[in-house]
Design an enzyme around this catalytic site. Structure first.
Site, mmCIF file in Angstrom:
data_model
loop_
_atom_site.group_PDB
_atom_site.id
_atom_site.type_symbol
_atom_site.label_atom_id
_atom_site.label_comp_id
_atom_site.label_asym_id
_atom_site.label_seq_id
_atom_site.Cartn_x
_atom_site.Cartn_y
_atom_site.Cartn_z
ATOM 1 N N ASP A 19 0.806 -1.306 -0.007
ATOM 2 C CA ASP A 19 0.059 -0.004 -0.152
ATOM 3 C C ASP A 19 0.949 1.268 0.009
ATOM 4 O O ASP A 19 2.034 1.150 0.259
ATOM 5 C CB ASP A 19 -0.872 0.116 1.181
ATOM 6 N N ASP A 21 -0.453 5.055 0.972
ATOM 7 C CA ASP A 21 -0.848 6.137 1.898
ATOM 8 C C ASP A 21 -0.728 5.696 3.367
ATOM 9 O O ASP A 21 -1.364 4.782 3.626
ATOM 10 C CB ASP A 21 -2.228 6.666 1.439
#
Length: 242
Positions: A19, A21
């Protein structure tokens, strides 16, 4: 489960999927600041982690609808997104790698371990968040954004599709046949963790410190298929053959 508990792993890791963020870069804090600006403009807020934890990792339109409903904002999701982009565009220059993130990316690259970035951010936001951080993001072998056409509509996290697309791209690029169970998925948010587990990978969960008290029953969620770390700096690479 105590956040520093370590689970055992009995599989060989052949690829790592990330991922972005709140895991690799500090955008979760930027998101909080910019959303609070929007909420204050409408006499609402501030955003608290008991709400924010349900927004992490969701596709933009889904997260927008949740914010609008939670705070009773007089906006459509399209209006909210336009306002969000306007406010956030002044902040993307503040994006920076979180502790241990760049070092881990460089380490995996030096070991020739395939790495994919699988972010719910759309391509426009991804490019604006990372254009000054290319010394790290250019190392990824595959990049999949939340608006990728290969992800069916309505199949963002917590569905596993984005991870499946990322792994498919890695395999096609290298002529390999890496399976989900051969992968580590790195995540910070609950939807992404659920997506990684549904994908079939072992999940390294690095939640924001503000989210920890709202994670719920992490033992039940991970079900022996992941571990929680305080920071990417705490990853025991040798434990995973990295």
């Amino acid at each position: 489960m105590p956040i520093d508990d370590v689970l055992t792993l009995d599989r060989k890791i052949r690829a790592c999927l990330f991922d972005m963020d709140g895991l690799l870069i500090n955008t979760e804090d930027i998101y909080t600041a910019t959303l609070n600006e929007i909420l204050a403009h409408h006499g609402k807020g501030p955003l608290t982690w008991d709400v924010k934890i349900h927004l992490q990792g969701l596709p933009g339109p889904v997260a927008a609808e949740k914010v609008i409903k939670t705070y009773d904002l007089p906006l459509t999701w399209e209006e909210y997104e336009r306002l969000n982009v306007e406010v956030q565009s002044n902040k993307w220059g503040d994006c920076a790698f979180l502790p241990g993130a760049l070092e881990l990316i460089k380490h995996l690259k030096s070991k020739n371990i395939p790495i994919a970035l699988c972010t719910s951010s759309g391509k426009y936001k991804f490019e604006n968040k990372t254009k000054h951080l290319q010394h790290g993001f250019e190392l990824f072998d595959a990049v999949v954004t939340g608006d990728d056409k290969r992800i069916p509509e309505g199949r963002g996290k917590p569905f596993p599709d984005i991870w499946q697309v990322g792994l498919k791209q890695l395999n096609e690029a290298d002529g390999t046949d890496i399976k989900p169970e051969d992968c580590l998925v790195f995540e910070d948010g609950i939807p992404g963790v659920k997506a990684g587990l549904a994908f079939g990978a072992y999940v390294i969960w690095v939640p924001h410190p503000g989210a920890v008290e709202y994670l719920g029953d992490t033992v039940q969620l991970l079900n022996g298929n992941g571990e929680i770390l305080k920071s990417l700096e705490d990853l025991e690479k040798s434990k995973y053959g990295l």
